[in-house]
Design an enzyme around this catalytic site. Structure first.
Site, PDB file in Angstrom:
ATOM      1  N   HIS A   1       0.583   3.756  -7.030  1.00  0.00           N
ATOM      2  CA  HIS A   1       0.530   4.518  -8.277  1.00  0.00           C
ATOM      3  C   HIS A   1       1.838   5.257  -8.554  1.00  0.00           C
ATOM      4  CE1 HIS A   1      -3.700   3.984  -7.097  1.00  0.00           C
ATOM      5  NE2 HIS A   1      -3.912   3.886  -8.395  1.00  0.00           N
TER       6      HIS A   1
ATOM      7  N   CYS B   1      -3.230  -1.453  -9.965  1.00  0.00           N
ATOM      8  CA  CYS B   1      -3.043  -0.934  -8.602  1.00  0.00           C
ATOM      9  C   CYS B   1      -3.646  -1.842  -7.528  1.00  0.00           C
ATOM     10  CB  CYS B   1      -3.588   0.482  -8.488  1.00  0.00           C
ATOM     11  SG  CYS B   1      -5.265   0.715  -9.087  1.00  0.00           S
TER      12      CYS B   1
ATOM     13  N   ASP C   1       0.897   3.873  -1.454  1.00  0.00           N
ATOM     14  CA  ASP C   1       0.340   4.145  -2.774  1.00  0.00           C
ATOM     15  C   ASP C   1       1.079   3.353  -3.848  1.00  0.00           C
ATOM     16  OD1 ASP C   1      -0.903   5.215  -4.955  1.00  0.00           O
ATOM     17  OD2 ASP C   1      -0.483   7.306  -4.471  1.00  0.00           O
TER      18      ASP C   1
END
Length: 471
Positions: free
Chosen positions: A360, A118, A358
């Site tokens: 993820h 990430c 994000d």
């Protein structure tokens, strides 16, 4: 027996393949839940996105002027418009997320970065924004931005479940599954007098994405970043901190051989200090043996990366206004950091909440070497927010400087934003004239001063480069 050994190895290989597919499918299910389809925004407060200001009031009301906002800005932010303009701007930013089924990463057999990559993805997003500023400008938006479908949790999770079944069935049959994926909207044909300019911008758009693609030949792709991380003791599958990623990004940009990247380089601050002469040297390259003016750009743009720590175990509230001031600047390319155990890319704020992208979310590999690869998965229509208080204090701030004149303006404006508050005695980072080699910081440091978070002994820089690695 040789035959038994061969059978054992074959069975083991099948088990490993099934294990990999189970893990990949699980990651898809797990990270499909990570994105919410809606994020709440107030209509009564301005929204800042990488230096642009938006307001979600009714269309018959005026957008805020400088006096309407009390946010700390070194210069008045550019007014971007209302809700639709914000959506278009946000969805036009390049979104780099977990991927699966790409070629194996250097030094490993991993074909996915789910669960550990990430921070590298956040770093790629920051790098992408710098490249957008360099080639397309801050006002550029993607024509298809508003056509992106919302990332609905139920829809995408059902898709992931279908992929799980297809993956297992294909494993048993020895076939490679096809990825159903969401339906893609057909690109409309462009017309009118601006067609040529629009086409050129889309060529740049695709080129930027291809540089960040998940392939060994991509100069700024995850394969290249992992390869550079090996020299820092990082392996594929390890977690990376924001300071380590800053140095990896610098190496990737500096060592890129693609001619299109010859006009841009990167600089990483040392000891929370930006040394102006070093940045200016980056702007004005000197190459031994160059015989023609066309061999080297007269002036290179510089991506300035500043690893900082904004508190102890938690972020110091005194730095909230500083972060707001930074994200209000158009030449800011965002902040990579995150919340505990989860890295993300901060691009703006509203009131006391940060807006971020994000990484993820696990998506399928896209072959960017083809002429017309789909772009939809590289853009996110759904912004997310977290309170400032949940921001991890360890982060890297990025800026884009086009030339020496730009850098002089940037350093002057940032000096205003960096003024420490009455209670917080020290700025997050500082600017100093001259080269880093001109200063021998270790000679005059007392034991008390050595504890200051923004000063480190140059002799131990290599050993402490991971001090910011907390995510």
């Amino acid at each position: 027996m040789p035959g038994q050994t061969h059978t054992f190895q074959t069975d083991r290989s099948v088990v490993e393949k099934l294990k990999t597919k189970f893990l990949s499918a699980w990651h898809n299910v797990k990270y499909s839940w990570a994105l919410k389809s809606k994020t709440s925004f107030s209509r009564n407060s301005p929204v800042f996105l990488l230096g642009k200001c938006y307001h979600f009031r009714a269309e018959d009301e005026h957008c805020p002027t400088e006096s309407d906002s009390t946010e700390p800005c070194a210069a008045p932010p550019a007014t971007g418009g209302g809700v639709e303009a914000f959506r278009r701007d946000f969805a036009s930013r390049l979104w780099l997320t977990y991927r699966e089924e790409f070629p194996a990463l250097p030094g490993s057999s991993l074909t996915s970065d789910c669960g550990w990559g990430c921070m590298l993805r956040a770093g790629q997003m920051m790098l992408a924004q710098a490249l957008v500023l360099h080639f397309l400008g801050r006002d550029w938006t993607w024509l298809e931005a508003l056509a992106l479908q919302p990332l609905d949790t139920e829809t995408w999770t059902v898709t992931a479940a279908k992929r799980l079944v297809a993956s297992l069935e294909a494993s048993l049959q020895g076939e490679k599954p096809t990825d159903p994926g969401p339906p893609l909207r057909a690109l409309g044909a462009q017309g009118g007098a601006e067609e040529a300019d629009t086409h050129l911008r889309e060529v740049y758009h695709r080129t930027l994405v291809s540089w960040l693609g998940d392939a060994p030949q991509a100069p700024l792709g995850i394969h290249r970043l992992v390869e550079l991380g090996l020299s820092s003791g990082k392996q594929a599958g390890d977690w990376y901190g924001p300071a380590v990623v800053a140095h990896i990004l610098r190496k990737a940009v500096e060592e890129a051989t693609d001619p299109g990247l010859a006009g841009i380089t990167a600089y990483v601050s040392q000891d929370c200090t930006v040394y102006s002469a070093d940045v200016i040297d980056c702007h004005r390259p000197w190459v031994s043996g160059a015989t023609g003016h066309d061999l080297v750009p007269d002036s290179r743009a510089v991506i300035i990366l500043v690893p900082v720590r904004l508190g102890g175990e938690k972020i110091n509230p005194e730095y909230f206004n500083f972060v707001k001031g930074i994200l209000s600047l158009e030449y800011c390319i965002g902040i990579i950091g995150g919340k505990p155990k989860q890295a993300c890319y901060f691009v703006g704020f509203q009131d006391d909440s940060l807006i971020y992208m994000d990484p993820h979310y696990c998506q399928s590999f896209v072959d960017v070497s083809t002429g017309h690869f789909p772009l939809q998965s590289y853009h996110c229509p759904s912004p997310k927010k977290i309170p400032f208080s949940r921001m991890d204090p360890s982060c890297t701030i990025g800026f884009y400087s086009r030339n020496v004149q730009d850098y002089e303006i940037i350093s002057q404006e940032l000096s205003k934003v960096l003024q420490p508050s009455a209670r917080e005695k020290y700025p997050a980072f500082t600017f100093m004239q001259g080269h880093r080699r001109d200063y021998n910081l270790s000679a005059a440091l007392t034991p008390e001063k050595r504890e200051w978070p923004f000063i480190r002994d140059p002799r131990t820089t290599a050993a402490t480069s991971g001090d910011f690695v907390l995510l």
